[in-house]
Design a protein around this motif. Structure first.
Motif, PDB file in Angstrom:
ATOM      1  N   GLY A   1       1.028   1.786   9.273  1.00 24.69           N
ATOM      2  CA  GLY A   1      -0.159   1.364   8.511  1.00 24.69           C
ATOM      3  C   GLY A   1       0.201   1.163   7.049  1.00 24.69           C
ATOM      4  O   GLY A   1       1.397   1.077   6.698  1.00 24.69           O
ATOM      5  N   ASP A   2      -0.822   1.138   6.187  1.00 25.87           N
ATOM      6  CA  ASP A   2      -0.629   0.825   4.767  1.00 25.87           C
ATOM      7  C   ASP A   2       0.412   1.723   4.119  1.00 25.87           C
ATOM      8  O   ASP A   2       0.195   2.925   3.959  1.00 25.87           O
ATOM      9  CB  ASP A   2      -1.945   0.981   4.009  1.00 25.87           C
ATOM     10  CG  ASP A   2      -2.974  -0.049   4.443  1.00 25.87           C
ATOM     11  OD1 ASP A   2      -2.578  -1.204   4.691  1.00 25.87           O
ATOM     12  OD2 ASP A   2      -4.168   0.297   4.530  1.00 25.87           O
TER      13      ASP A   2
ATOM     14  N   PRO B   1      -2.737  10.435   0.092  1.00 22.76           N
ATOM     15  CA  PRO B   1      -3.039   9.528  -1.013  1.00 22.76           C
ATOM     16  C   PRO B   1      -4.541   9.222  -0.964  1.00 22.76           C
ATOM     17  O   PRO B   1      -5.110   9.141   0.121  1.00 22.76           O
ATOM     18  CB  PRO B   1      -2.239   8.271  -0.686  1.00 22.76           C
ATOM     19  CG  PRO B   1      -1.323   8.627   0.432  1.00 22.76           C
ATOM     20  CD  PRO B   1      -1.925   9.792   1.127  1.00 22.76           C
TER      21      PRO B   1
ATOM     22  N   VAL C   1       2.465   3.344   1.151  1.00 19.82           N
ATOM     23  CA  VAL C   1       2.111   3.647  -0.242  1.00 19.82           C
ATOM     24  C   VAL C   1       3.264   4.275  -1.029  1.00 19.82           C
ATOM     25  O   VAL C   1       3.145   4.491  -2.230  1.00 19.82           O
ATOM     26  CB  VAL C   1       0.888   4.595  -0.313  1.00 19.82           C
ATOM     27  CG1 VAL C   1      -0.358   3.909   0.195  1.00 19.82           C
ATOM     28  CG2 VAL C   1       1.136   5.882   0.461  1.00 19.82           C
TER      29      VAL C   1
ATOM     30  N   GLU D   1      -7.635   3.035  12.990  1.00 21.43           N
ATOM     31  CA  GLU D   1      -7.859   1.951  12.029  1.00 21.43           C
ATOM     32  C   GLU D   1      -7.945   0.617  12.733  1.00 21.43           C
ATOM     33  O   GLU D   1      -7.434   0.456  13.836  1.00 21.43           O
ATOM     34  CB  GLU D   1      -6.795   1.935  10.934  1.00 21.43           C
ATOM     35  CG  GLU D   1      -5.380   1.651  11.420  1.00 21.43           C
ATOM     36  CD  GLU D   1      -4.367   1.559  10.272  1.00 21.43           C
ATOM     37  OE1 GLU D   1      -4.474   2.334   9.314  1.00 21.43           O
ATOM     38  OE2 GLU D   1      -3.469   0.706  10.346  1.00 21.43           O
TER      39      GLU D   1
ATOM     40  N   GLU E   1       6.240   6.409   3.340  1.00 23.91           N
ATOM     41  CA  GLU E   1       4.983   7.087   3.635  1.00 23.91           C
ATOM     42  C   GLU E   1       3.840   6.092   3.625  1.00 23.91           C
ATOM     43  O   GLU E   1       3.742   5.249   2.741  1.00 23.91           O
ATOM     44  CB  GLU E   1       4.712   8.196   2.602  1.00 23.91           C
ATOM     45  CG  GLU E   1       5.749   9.290   2.643  1.00 23.91           C
ATOM     46  CD  GLU E   1       5.286  10.564   1.952  1.00 23.91           C
ATOM     47  OE1 GLU E   1       4.144  10.981   2.173  1.00 23.91           O
ATOM     48  OE2 GLU E   1       6.087  11.128   1.196  1.00 23.91           O
ATOM     49  N   SER E   2       3.002   6.188   4.624  1.00 15.60           N
ATOM     50  CA  SER E   2       1.757   5.432   4.626  1.00 15.60           C
ATOM     51  C   SER E   2       0.666   6.407   4.203  1.00 15.60           C
ATOM     52  O   SER E   2       0.939   7.563   3.897  1.00 15.60           O
ATOM     53  CB  SER E   2       1.473   4.879   6.013  1.00 15.60           C
ATOM     54  OG  SER E   2       1.198   5.937   6.910  1.00 15.60           O
ATOM     55  N   VAL E   3      -0.580   5.936   4.193  1.00  9.42           N
ATOM     56  CA  VAL E   3      -1.654   6.843   3.804  1.00  9.42           C
ATOM     57  C   VAL E   3      -1.654   8.051   4.728  1.00  9.42           C
ATOM     58  O   VAL E   3      -1.809   9.183   4.296  1.00  9.42           O
ATOM     59  CB  VAL E   3      -3.022   6.126   3.846  1.00  9.42           C
ATOM     60  CG1 VAL E   3      -4.136   7.095   3.473  1.00  9.42           C
ATOM     61  CG2 VAL E   3      -3.031   4.927   2.898  1.00  9.42           C
ATOM     62  N   LYS E   4      -1.431   7.814   6.024  1.00  7.63           N
ATOM     63  CA  LYS E   4      -1.620   8.913   6.960  1.00  7.63           C
ATOM     64  C   LYS E   4      -0.356   9.551   7.505  1.00  7.63           C
ATOM     65  O   LYS E   4      -0.454  10.571   8.172  1.00  7.63           O
ATOM     66  CB  LYS E   4      -2.508   8.449   8.127  1.00  7.63           C
ATOM     67  CG  LYS E   4      -1.960   7.286   8.899  1.00  7.63           C
ATOM     68  CD  LYS E   4      -2.888   6.922  10.052  1.00  7.63           C
ATOM     69  CE  LYS E   4      -2.211   6.004  11.041  1.00  7.63           C
ATOM     70  NZ  LYS E   4      -2.083   4.627  10.583  1.00  7.63           N
ATOM     71  N   ALA E   5       0.818   9.000   7.219  1.00  7.73           N
ATOM     72  CA  ALA E   5       2.014   9.580   7.827  1.00  7.73           C
ATOM     73  C   ALA E   5       3.247   9.409   6.954  1.00  7.73           C
ATOM     74  O   ALA E   5       3.298   8.533   6.087  1.00  7.73           O
ATOM     75  CB  ALA E   5       2.262   8.937   9.182  1.00  7.73           C
TER      76      ALA E   5
ATOM     77  N   ARG F   1       0.915  16.900   2.090  1.00  9.35           N
ATOM     78  CA  ARG F   1       0.364  16.687   3.436  1.00  9.35           C
ATOM     79  C   ARG F   1      -0.146  18.014   3.993  1.00  9.35           C
ATOM     80  O   ARG F   1       0.266  19.085   3.562  1.00  9.35           O
ATOM     81  CB  ARG F   1       1.439  16.137   4.376  1.00  9.35           C
ATOM     82  CG  ARG F   1       2.109  14.861   3.906  1.00  9.35           C
ATOM     83  CD  ARG F   1       1.354  13.657   4.371  1.00  9.35           C
ATOM     84  NE  ARG F   1       1.958  12.413   3.887  1.00  9.35           N
ATOM     85  CZ  ARG F   1       1.348  11.233   3.975  1.00  9.35           C
ATOM     86  NH1 ARG F   1       0.147  11.127   4.521  1.00  9.35           N
ATOM     87  NH2 ARG F   1       1.929  10.144   3.520  1.00  9.35           N
TER      88      ARG F   1
END
Lengths: 129, 373
Positions: A36-37, B324, A39, B32, A60-64, B303
């Motif tokens: 995903g996105d 983030p 960052v 998503e 790193e993405s927003v979630k992982a 995290r």
């Protein structure tokens, strides 16, 4: 997205584009899509020795967060500083957004990596569709 | 994918939209659709639509309902008027969390708890066991509703196109009944889990109705750039707003004071499950650890589960949720630390892959929705 046939691929979803002893390394379109996105990219340093199958950085993405594994052994000759401020370039064009360039110790190492069609097959099996 | 995963009525719609699906507490849910950041921004600046049908609904009916609700939830439901809702929680006798809930007062003898997906069975069993001695019926209506959350500054304008109820007349944490998309007696609550204005509607859970309403909401929100939003954005939105998530900020080992939710806990209302233990905690001088907001000062993303350390490198706590923050464009976290580290601007470090990365204590919520002009 098509996987360039002149690249080789790892099962950890990196690509390597080699010309003689110099090569560029990035992550595959499948990898960016699963993350995903994006960052944040943790780049290696120029001059670092990297080893095939060993971690050289992370994305790193927003979630992982996902480690980056070097497809080959050698020395880092350049890092893509642009990704520090614009990590989303990996999402928009993963196969052009190289992360590091390296000098290969032994170009024949790449022969054990996956070809485009085998990588595509591998991804299909891994995701089950 | 194991067949045991549960699906909401909108599961085929999510798959048709190409959503990335994940196992969320035993549910096959969209994480998503178009992209987490775009979905997050749609909710902060326009409007987003979430399928939250996996959440549970427990109804109390009968003369003893209020008494039962007061016994098993920590907020004071006697203060609710008909048509009003409140954030609350169910506690274990030791003052830790069974779950956080929203209590809706339908009438003097009729209350609804909206509960979390991952804790549905546990919650229902807990409620049944705790309410048994009161004169009321407890029913699990979870499977009867498709629950949609329409969230964002354009949520009201979007939903207003689909209902005869004057939505501007519903205040935050109040609800009304009305026709939505031709469905009479639909529950419309001005609630949500995004830190933004918005509504949650409860419609029949058959696939046809669920899909039709979903599509009508998307159509109504088109001019505002509505996006279907997944659990990924739901998590980053709630984190910016510092709203608790079960299993992270709250759990069966964390008490109300530690979680900083004392303003929703009314010890003065009289005894309830967990109140004695909380009074003891209070008498002993308050909690030893507390939830704080952290903002990363140096480059790095905290995290869930990462260690928090003092500047000398000594481990002092744990990150409950970290990510983030797409709207704030900062790396933020909620973390449990000892009382001595809760002052604003206190410097700490988060251990990110064996390296201490500098962070500081900041006020929460990280994000507050702008006041209406």
């Amino acid at each position: 997205m098509a996987y360039p046939t002149n690249y080789r691929y790892t099962r950890e979803h990196e690509w390597i584009d080699a010309d003689g002893k110099s090569a560029s390394v990035g992550i595959t379109d499948h990898a960016q899509d699963s993350l995903g996105d994006i960052v944040f990219v943790e780049l290696p340093k120029v001059g670092d020795k990297v080893e095939k199958g060993k971690v050289f950085g992370s994305v790193e993405s927003v979630k992982a967060v996902s480690d980056l594994y070097s497809p080959a052994t050698g020395t880092v000759t350049a890092v893509n500083e642009e990704l520090t401020t614009a990590p989303e370039k990996i999402n928009t064009d993963a196969h052009a957004a190289w992360i590091m360039k390296m000098e290969l110790k032994d170009p024949s190492e790449l022969e054990s990596l996956l070809k485009a069609e085998d990588y595509e097959k591998y991804v299909k099996e891994e995701t089950g569709h | 994918m194991p067949d045991t995963l549960r699906k909401t009525a909108l599961n085929p719609v999510h798959r048709l939209l190409g959503a990335k699906m994940v196992d969320f507490g035993g549910w096959d849910m969209p994480v998503e659709y178009s992209g987490l950041i775009a979905e997050h921004m749609a909710v902060r600046t326009g409007v987003g639509l979430f399928d939250v049908s996996h959440m549970g609904d427990i109804q109390f009916r009968g003369k003893g309902s209020l008494e039962a609700v007061q016994h098993i939830s920590m907020n004071d439901a006697s203060r609710l008027q008909v048509g009003q809702a409140q954030y609350s929680a169910m506690l274990y006798p030791q003052g830790t969390f069974v779950d956080d809930i929203i209590v809706h007062k339908f009438s003097d003898n009729d209350y609804l708890f909206v509960i979390n997906a991952g804790t549905r069975e546990k919650d229902y069993n807990w409620v049944r066991s705790q309410a048994a001695r009161f004169d009321c019926h407890v029913s699990d209506y979870s499977d009867f509703y498709t629950q949609l959350a329409i969230q964002g500054p354009k949520a009201q304008e979007t939903l207003q196109k689909l209902t005869d109820v004057n939505l501007s007349g519903i205040k935050f944490y109040w609800f009304a009944w009305g026709t939505v998309c031709g469905l009479p007696n639909t529950l419309i609550a001005r609630t949500g889990y995004t830190g933004e204005d918005g509504f949650e509607i409860y419609i029949p859970s058959d696939a046809l109705t669920s899909e039709r309403v979903w599509n009508e909401v998307i159509e109504a929100g088109r001019e505002f750039g509505i996006l279907p939003c997944g659990l990924g954005a739901r998590n980053t939105l709630r984190l910016e707003a510092a709203l608790s998530l079960y299993g992270h900020e709250i759990s069966d080992t964390i008490n109300v004071f530690e979680a900083g939710l004392d303003r929703f806990c009314k010890l003065e209302k009289g005894p309830f499950v967990g109140s004695e233990a909380l009074k003891s905690v209070q008498a002993a001088g308050g909690p030893v650890k507390k939830l704080v907001g952290l903002e990363m000062v140096d480059r790095g993303i905290a995290r869930d589960g990462y260690k928090v350390m003092d500047p000398s490198g000594k481990e002092i706590g744990t990150v409950a949720s970290g990510s983030p923050a797409p709207f704030l464009k900062k790396n933020i976290a909620l973390a449990y630390v000892p009382g001595a580290f809760t002052e604003l601007r206190t410097e700490v470090a988060v251990e990110i892959r064996n390296n201490p990365v500098k962070a500081k204590v900041v006020p929460i919520p990280f994000y507050r929705k702008p006041k209406k002009t």
